[in-house]
Design a protein around this motif. Structure first.
Motif, PDB file in Angstrom:
ATOM      1  N   PHE A  51       0.854  -1.188   0.000  1.00  0.00           N
ATOM      2  CA  PHE A  51       0.000   0.000   0.000  1.00  0.00           C
ATOM      3  C   PHE A  51       0.879   1.222   0.000  1.00  0.00           C
ATOM      4  O   PHE A  51       1.582   1.488   0.964  1.00  0.00           O
ATOM      5  CB  PHE A  51      -0.917  -0.015   1.214  1.00  0.00           C
ATOM      6  CG  PHE A  51      -1.739  -1.252   1.304  1.00  0.00           C
ATOM      7  CD1 PHE A  51      -2.776  -1.463   0.401  1.00  0.00           C
ATOM      8  CD2 PHE A  51      -1.484  -2.212   2.265  1.00  0.00           C
ATOM      9  CE1 PHE A  51      -3.548  -2.609   0.484  1.00  0.00           C
ATOM     10  CE2 PHE A  51      -2.249  -3.343   2.339  1.00  0.00           C
ATOM     11  CZ  PHE A  51      -3.285  -3.550   1.447  1.00  0.00           C
ATOM     12  N   LYS A  52       0.830   1.948  -1.087  1.00  0.00           N
ATOM     13  CA  LYS A  52       1.686   3.134  -1.171  1.00  0.00           C
ATOM     14  C   LYS A  52       0.952   4.321  -0.554  1.00  0.00           C
ATOM     15  O   LYS A  52      -0.279   4.356  -0.545  1.00  0.00           O
ATOM     16  CB  LYS A  52       2.006   3.411  -2.631  1.00  0.00           C
ATOM     17  CG  LYS A  52       2.924   2.349  -3.214  1.00  0.00           C
ATOM     18  CD  LYS A  52       3.176   2.602  -4.680  1.00  0.00           C
ATOM     19  CE  LYS A  52       4.012   1.487  -5.251  1.00  0.00           C
ATOM     20  NZ  LYS A  52       3.917   1.460  -6.718  1.00  0.00           N
ATOM     21  N   PRO A  53       1.704   5.283  -0.050  1.00  0.00           N
ATOM     22  CA  PRO A  53       1.057   6.427   0.628  1.00  0.00           C
ATOM     23  C   PRO A  53       0.079   7.191  -0.273  1.00  0.00           C
ATOM     24  O   PRO A  53      -0.847   7.808   0.220  1.00  0.00           O
ATOM     25  CB  PRO A  53       2.234   7.317   1.036  1.00  0.00           C
ATOM     26  CG  PRO A  53       3.408   6.420   1.027  1.00  0.00           C
ATOM     27  CD  PRO A  53       3.158   5.345   0.042  1.00  0.00           C
ATOM     28  N   LYS A  77      -2.122   5.993  -1.946  1.00  0.00           N
ATOM     29  CA  LYS A  77      -3.283   5.110  -2.063  1.00  0.00           C
ATOM     30  C   LYS A  77      -3.292   4.301  -3.350  1.00  0.00           C
ATOM     31  O   LYS A  77      -4.352   3.992  -3.892  1.00  0.00           O
ATOM     32  CB  LYS A  77      -4.589   5.903  -1.939  1.00  0.00           C
ATOM     33  CG  LYS A  77      -4.652   6.672  -0.644  1.00  0.00           C
ATOM     34  CD  LYS A  77      -6.009   6.671  -0.040  1.00  0.00           C
ATOM     35  CE  LYS A  77      -5.901   7.108   1.405  1.00  0.00           C
ATOM     36  NZ  LYS A  77      -7.016   7.851   1.879  1.00  0.00           N
ATOM     37  N   SER A  78      -2.132   3.997  -3.887  1.00  0.00           N
ATOM     38  CA  SER A  78      -2.097   3.083  -5.020  1.00  0.00           C
ATOM     39  C   SER A  78      -1.436   1.776  -4.555  1.00  0.00           C
ATOM     40  O   SER A  78      -0.782   1.743  -3.520  1.00  0.00           O
ATOM     41  CB  SER A  78      -1.316   3.695  -6.178  1.00  0.00           C
ATOM     42  OG  SER A  78       0.049   3.765  -5.839  1.00  0.00           O
ATOM     43  N   PHE A  79      -1.652   0.735  -5.341  1.00  0.00           N
ATOM     44  CA  PHE A  79      -1.157  -0.576  -4.962  1.00  0.00           C
ATOM     45  C   PHE A  79       0.173  -0.871  -5.633  1.00  0.00           C
ATOM     46  O   PHE A  79       0.402  -0.485  -6.779  1.00  0.00           O
ATOM     47  CB  PHE A  79      -2.128  -1.662  -5.413  1.00  0.00           C
ATOM     48  CG  PHE A  79      -3.273  -1.877  -4.496  1.00  0.00           C
ATOM     49  CD1 PHE A  79      -3.165  -2.751  -3.444  1.00  0.00           C
ATOM     50  CD2 PHE A  79      -4.458  -1.205  -4.690  1.00  0.00           C
ATOM     51  CE1 PHE A  79      -4.227  -2.964  -2.599  1.00  0.00           C
ATOM     52  CE2 PHE A  79      -5.515  -1.407  -3.851  1.00  0.00           C
ATOM     53  CZ  PHE A  79      -5.409  -2.291  -2.807  1.00  0.00           C
ATOM     54  N   ARG A  99      -5.609  -2.273  -8.827  1.00  0.00           N
ATOM     55  CA  ARG A  99      -6.054  -2.646  -7.483  1.00  0.00           C
ATOM     56  C   ARG A  99      -5.230  -3.798  -6.925  1.00  0.00           C
ATOM     57  O   ARG A  99      -5.660  -4.490  -6.018  1.00  0.00           O
ATOM     58  CB  ARG A  99      -7.513  -3.081  -7.522  1.00  0.00           C
ATOM     59  CG  ARG A  99      -8.446  -1.950  -7.822  1.00  0.00           C
ATOM     60  CD  ARG A  99      -9.823  -2.480  -7.869  1.00  0.00           C
ATOM     61  NE  ARG A  99     -10.790  -1.401  -7.985  1.00  0.00           N
ATOM     62  CZ  ARG A  99     -12.087  -1.587  -7.837  1.00  0.00           C
ATOM     63  NH1 ARG A  99     -12.554  -2.797  -7.573  1.00  0.00           N
ATOM     64  NH2 ARG A  99     -12.917  -0.589  -7.968  1.00  0.00           N
TER      65      ARG A  99
END
Lengths: 529, 355
Positions: free
Chosen positions: B53-55, B57-59, B142
């Motif tokens: 989980f990147k800051p 909000k992407s995977f 996702r």
């Protein structure tokens, strides 16, 4: 400020007893006999006459004025407590006739004065009590008998709109402090000879008037007797408010749940009376107590009856949901985030994880930090005057909230949940119950931290058991959910139309279960029929 | 006394028992969403996919790899490399290399079966090639596991892929007279995966691969309800039919030899036709043609199963429910000689405006 005035109907024995203790006097039986006995003990009596004055003269409002009657030239005195007596009435209506009229004997007072409430007495023990109730003592030179002219000062607050149980539609009057004014409001709504108002005096020092109201022939006698007995069994020095009664006469004093409904709306009181409930009014308190109640009633606002039943039912269900939400949402957050990551949908996972990642605390500390902050804000807001209170809201809500997220002390998902929970808890219409809801989530939080969802389940079981055991004036608190009485659902979780409210609630076991004829209510008379 | 006893017990519970539960705070664990098992020489090559989980909000995707002979050993091998414990409660998908599937899956699946945190709706799939290759790509936004599960799920719900998951696989496996099947995945490009067919099993071992063209007919046979698209060709040209309702009736007509009659009643929409305008009576023609096509293809499928001695439809189980003193040992022989009558009835209830 509001001063209490004691009318004549007070319980004499009680009053006397209390006053006696107040004045630390030792009236023995012998002395009392002396009152009636002959002149040989006059010396003793004189002592007493000075005695009753001893304490009163220390007070600044003690007044003693001397006058001469113009016709007879007799000297007379007026003794009173200036804060309790309507001095205007005295000056305009009492003093002039006494000065100018034919005043020879104390019995003439009744003829001279246009005031109705004039009483003659020769007993000293009455004096302090009468003076404290707002009477003026009139003594005539050379007369053993003295007269009491009752002219108590009435300080009355104007009736204002309800603040706690405010409603947009419907009546806008709320109870005030003097009990007579409150009874007046109820009597006006229920002009019934069957409406009984029984009075008790509670509190050794405060001598507070407490009235129990019910409708004879409707309310179950057992309930009335329970209330009456509990009130007469009370032993306390001072009663400051009706909320003292909620705590002292409710069935379980150790429960966080209030078991008597307090309201400031006369309309709610009168409709409860009609339903077959008992109402307790306390002098000096703008809140009436209604009993017996059930849990669902605490989530019913009286405004529900002013709205269409569909809207009212919808709003009631929203309230119910919001209560459950408010208690459960933060414990669920703690449980799920700490133990049950499996339950989180994958799409939500990223939102939760990214917002949680920067937070250095375990979920429970994070939640407690925010919950305590919210409680602090509430408490600070409640203690401060309204205008400053708004500032607190802004400081707390906006500044603290965003700052704590930016500082990485809390996650923003949790901030939303906490804010929602706080918002949801405000929907409870009864203030006492909303306090209970505030506190309920903390045990749930602890259990969620210890055992996750299992813990929440255990806590819920405890809560449910407690609620099932609770009674309100001897009647089950969880009614109609348990014991299940389907018929009483008509006005519990739902608010069905008035035509289906033709019967009084079953659990109250009223003497007359029928409110009105259902058939007639269903019939709609049209002009062309 | 009683009260103090209760309080002491409660306090003891509150202080001692919390130690019994293991805490797994979501940001302090590696949540495994996909697992892949391949063969590498004589050992298993396991890979576990963790979403990062990147800051913003992407995977991102991260894959742990390990070799070992036992699956549990693989996991503990991977734990050694992980900074936070790898937990399997949120597993979405398990992929198996074709070579693993040919040797049997049940040893691997047993690990899932014994872990209560793994759900029964985990998607299983066989990979045409190596499972680890599929994990290497980056699909969708996702996360890979989410992409793969959604790929399978939407094909099961709306397209020709029959419904499968861990539960269905194990149910078919443990049911006598029934064989499991799984979807087959293939990596088609660097960021695309396609469904290339169906893997058919004999007990736990992969024995045959059904081509994706036949999946529609297969789904008609095995699923209760089906939404799928099929192509029909008749004199006026090609057209596609989307089935929207299925009634299937299997009956046992005789026992020596076992004769089954399968009646398929299909309702569908005509979604596309080569010509812009339908001619008179053409609907009937398409219906008849499709009915013929279905009965022919289904019969061919079943006969193919008989030859391979696999029974994904579960005729054995079906016969058993209708036969007293049914003997599975004899059934294996009788299945080869069993007769099947397939008839289909198609009704096109919608044409013109579709979807």
């Amino acid at each position: 400020m509001i001063k209490k005035n004691f009318p004549n109907g007070a319980n004499m024995a009680n009053l006397f007893k209390s006053v006696k203790r107040l004045l630390k006097r030792k009236f023995t039986l012998d002395e009392q006999k002396d009152h009636q006995s002959g002149p040989e003990k006059r010396e003793h009596r004189k002592d007493q006459a000075e005695d009753w004055e001893k304490e009163l003269t220390k007070s600044k409002d003690y007044q003693k004025s001397y006058y001469f009657n113009q016709k007879s030239g007799k000297k007379f005195t007026l003794t009173y407590l200036s804060t309790l007596v309507e001095e205007k009435v005295m000056d305009n209506n009492a003093v002039p006739p006494l000065l100018e009229g034919e005043f020879h004997h104390i019995d003439d007072v009744k003829k001279l004065l246009p005031l109705a409430d004039v009483e003659l007495s020769s007993s000293f023990k009455d004096i302090p009590e009468k003076l404290l109730k707002g009477s003026v003592m009139l003594t005539l030179e050379g007369d053993k008998v003295f007269a009491f002219i009752s002219s108590p000062k009435q300080i009355v607050r104007s009736v204002s709109a309800p603040e706690i149980e405010f409603s947009v539609v419907g009546p806008k009057e709320a109870f005030v402090e003097p009990i007579d004014q409150n009874i007046n409001m109820i009597r006006k709504r229920l002009p019934l000879k069957e409406l009984i108002i029984e009075q008790f005096i509670v509190g050794k020092l405060s001598l507070t008037k407490v009235c129990v109201l019910y409708i004879e022939g409707v309310t179950n006698k057992e309930i009335i007797n329970t209330v009456k007995q509990r009130i007469s069994d009370l032993d306390k020095d001072e009663i400051a408010d009706s909320s003292y009664f909620t705590q002292m006469i409710s069935d379980n004093g150790n429960s966080p749940f209030p078991q008597l409904l307090d309201t400031e709306r006369p309309d709610r009181v009168s409709s409860s009376l009609v339903e077959g409930k008992v109402v307790i009014l306390v002098d000096g308190s703008p809140h009436a107590l209604i009993g017996p109640t059930s849990l669902t009633e605490f989530f019913n606002s009286f405004e529900d009856y002013f709205l269409n039943w569909i809207l009212a039912t919808f709003i009631r269900l929203i309230r119910l949901f919001s209560v459950i939400f408010s208690i459960m949402v933060t414990p669920l957050y703690v449980a799920v985030v700490t133990y049950h990551y499996q339950m989180i949908p994958k799409d939500l996972l990223i939102t939760l994880v990214t917002s949680r990642r920067v937070v250095p605390f375990p979920p429970i500390l994070e939640v407690l930090f925010l919950e305590v902050t919210i409680e602090l804000l509430r408490e600070a807001g409640a203690r401060l005057p309204t205008k400053v209170g708004q500032t607190i809201g802004i400081v707390g809500g906006i500044v603290l909230g965003t700052a704590s997220v930016e500082a990485g002390l809390t996650s923003n998902v949790l901030l939303i949940l906490i804010a929602l929970a706080a918002l949801a808890s405000f929907t409870t219409p009864v203030y006492q119950m909303s306090n209970t809801i505030r506190i309920l989530r903390f045990p749930f939080l602890i259990m969620a931290e210890l055992w996750g969802l299992v813990g929440i389940t255990i806590a819920f079981c405890f809560l449910l058991t407690h609620l099932l055991r609770l009674t309100s004036l001897g009647l089950p608190f969880m009614e109609p959910i348990f014991p299940l009485r389907l018929r009483d659902f008509k006005d519990a979780l739902f608010r069905l139309p008035f035509k289906s409210q033709a019967k009084r609630p079953q659990y109250l076991r009223t003497d007359d279960p029928i409110r009105f004829s259902k058939k007639k209510a269903n019939k709609k008379k049209d002009i062309d029929e | 006394m009683k009260k103090s006893c209760l309080i002491v017990t409660l306090l003891l519970c509150l202080t001692i028992l919390p130690g019994c539960v293991e805490k797994k705070v979501i940001d302090d664990v590696n949540i495994a969403t996909g697992i892949g098992i391949d063969k590498s020489e004589k050992q298993f090559l396991g890979s576990i996919m963790i979403p990062v989980f990147k800051p913003d909000k992407s995977f991102g995707n991260f894959t742990f790899k390990a070799k070992g002979k036992v699956i549990r050993d693989l996991v503990s091998e991977m734990q050694k490399k992980a900074s936070q414990p790898i937990v399997s409660g949120s597993l979405d998908i398990a992929l198996f290399g074709e070579d693993v599937a040919r040797e049997g899956l049940i040893n691997t699946l047993d690990v899932f079966l014994r872990d209560p945190s793994v759900g029964a709706r985990v998607q299983l799939a066989v990979v045409n090639g190596k499972a680890i290759d599929i994990f290497k790509g980056k699909y969708g936004d996702r996360g890979n596991a989410q992409y793969l599960t959604q790929l399978l799920e939407h094909n099961m719900e709306q397209q020709n892929l029959p419904l499968t998951n861990l539960h269905r696989f194990l149910a078919a496996f443990y049911q006598k007279g029934m064989d499991p099947y799984l979807p087959m995945l293939k990596k088609s490009s660097r960021n695309l995966v396609t469904i290339s067919g169906l893997a058919l099993f004999k007990d736990e071992k992969l024995v045959d691969i059904l081509h994706e063209n036949k999946m529609y007919y297969f789904k008609l046979l095995v699923d209760h309800h089906t939404l799928g698209v099929v192509k029909v060709k008749e004199a006026h040209g090609e057209s596609t039919v989307k089935s929207i309702g299925l009634k299937k009736n299997i009956r046992l007509k005789g026992r020596n030899p076992y004769t089954f009659s399968i009646k398929i009643k299909l309702k569908g929409d005509l979604t596309e036709h080569q010509e812009r305008i339908l001619e008179k009576g053409e609907i009937r023609e398409i219906e008849n043609k499709l009915a013929q096509q279905i009965s022919k293809e289904c019969k061919m499928l079943i006969e193919e199963f008989q030859r391979k001695n696999i029974d994904p439809v579960g005729f054995g189980h079906f016969a058993k429910t209708r036969t007293r003193n049914f003997d599975y040992k004899k059934w294996n022989e009788e299945y080869k000689n069993a007769k099947f009558e397939v008839s289909a009835d198609v009704k096109l209830i919608g044409h013109g405006v579709v979807e």
